[in-house]
Design a protein around this motif. Structure first.
Motif, PDB file in Angstrom:
ATOM      1  N   SER A 229       4.329   7.370   1.726  1.00 43.94           N
ATOM      2  CA  SER A 229       4.611   6.409   2.777  1.00 43.94           C
ATOM      3  C   SER A 229       4.201   5.192   2.068  1.00 43.94           C
ATOM      4  N   THR A 230       4.668   4.093   2.505  1.00 45.99           N
ATOM      5  CA  THR A 230       4.534   2.529   2.062  1.00 45.99           C
ATOM      6  C   THR A 230       4.401   1.586   2.977  1.00 45.99           C
ATOM      7  N   ASN A 231       3.903   0.554   2.661  1.00 45.53           N
ATOM      8  CA  ASN A 231       3.749  -0.626   3.685  1.00 45.53           C
ATOM      9  C   ASN A 231       3.376  -1.891   2.804  1.00 45.53           C
ATOM     10  N   TYR A 232       4.355  -3.170   3.155  1.00 43.53           N
ATOM     11  CA  TYR A 232       4.366  -4.316   2.435  1.00 43.53           C
ATOM     12  C   TYR A 232       4.011  -5.615   3.317  1.00 43.53           C
ATOM     13  N   ALA A 233       3.555  -6.521   2.996  1.00 41.06           N
ATOM     14  CA  ALA A 233       3.528  -7.862   3.267  1.00 41.06           C
ATOM     15  C   ALA A 233       4.854  -8.398   3.659  1.00 41.06           C
TER      16      ALA A 233
ATOM     17  N   GLY B  85      11.313  -6.263   0.448  1.00 42.22           N
ATOM     18  CA  GLY B  85      12.797  -6.268  -0.138  1.00 42.22           C
ATOM     19  C   GLY B  85      12.570  -6.852  -1.634  1.00 42.22           C
ATOM     20  N   ARG B  86      11.694  -7.304  -2.182  1.00 41.77           N
ATOM     21  CA  ARG B  86      11.653  -7.708  -3.486  1.00 41.77           C
ATOM     22  C   ARG B  86      10.556  -6.937  -4.322  1.00 41.77           C
ATOM     23  N   PHE B  87       9.362  -6.548  -3.968  1.00 44.43           N
ATOM     24  CA  PHE B  87       8.403  -5.685  -4.589  1.00 44.43           C
ATOM     25  C   PHE B  87       8.543  -4.218  -4.058  1.00 44.43           C
ATOM     26  N   THR B  88       8.337  -3.528  -5.063  1.00 48.10           N
ATOM     27  CA  THR B  88       8.104  -1.766  -4.635  1.00 48.10           C
ATOM     28  C   THR B  88       6.743  -1.428  -5.364  1.00 48.10           C
TER      29      THR B  88
ATOM     30  N   GLU C 219       1.102  -1.197   0.026  1.00 44.93           N
ATOM     31  CA  GLU C 219       0.123  -0.112  -0.114  1.00 44.93           C
ATOM     32  C   GLU C 219       1.054   1.086   0.147  1.00 44.93           C
ATOM     33  N   ILE C 220       0.310   2.256  -0.681  1.00 44.54           N
ATOM     34  CA  ILE C 220       0.946   3.675  -0.592  1.00 44.54           C
ATOM     35  C   ILE C 220       0.112   4.808  -0.251  1.00 44.54           C
ATOM     36  N   ALA C 221       0.381   5.533   0.519  1.00 44.94           N
ATOM     37  CA  ALA C 221      -0.553   6.473   0.864  1.00 44.94           C
ATOM     38  C   ALA C 221      -0.142   7.747   0.119  1.00 44.94           C
TER      39      ALA C 221
END
Length: 121
Positions: free
Chosen positions: A56-60, A65-68, A50-52
């Motif tokens: 700011s971002t958040n990842y599973a 470290g692999r997806f952006t 997710e990206i606000a």
């Protein structure tokens, strides 16, 4: 009406890269959060990234470290750069955006129809 359309899915070998895109169109006043979800066969849909609106971002944990995830506010688009994908990343990927269609309407979530990503050698 607001429409979201994903693109960029397909067959990719483990370790290769793939970039998903999602474009929003229609009546759009403002977009807050943008999200990528995925649903593998026989599993529930899960949040990938997710990206606000501020960036700011958040990842599973499984993709850190692999997806952006990134966004282009001028073009109403969200992207998911998938580096070093693994077979367990195989799923239908959906984008979601929290959209305010007009200045007086409420913000609500809109979903795309999904794009299939298959990671296999």
């Amino acid at each position: 009406q607001v429409q979201l359309v994903e693109s960029g899915g397909g067959l990719v070998q483990p370790g290769e890269s793939l970039r998903l895109s999602c474009a929003a169109s229609g009546n759009i006043f403002n977009i807050n959060g943008m999200y990528w979800y995925r649903q593998a066969p026989g599993k529930e849909r899960e949040l990938v990234a997710e990206i606000a609106s501020g960036g700011s971002t958040n990842y599973a944990d499984s993709v850190k470290g692999r997806f952006t995830i990134s966004r282009d506010n001028a073009e109403n688009m969200v992207y998911l750069q998938m580096n070093n994908p693994k077979p367990e990343d195989t799923a239908v990927y959906y984008c979601k955006m929290n959209v305010k269609p007009t200045s007086i309407s409420i913000t609500r979530p809109y979903w795309g129809k999904g794009t299939l990503v298959t990671v296999s050698s």
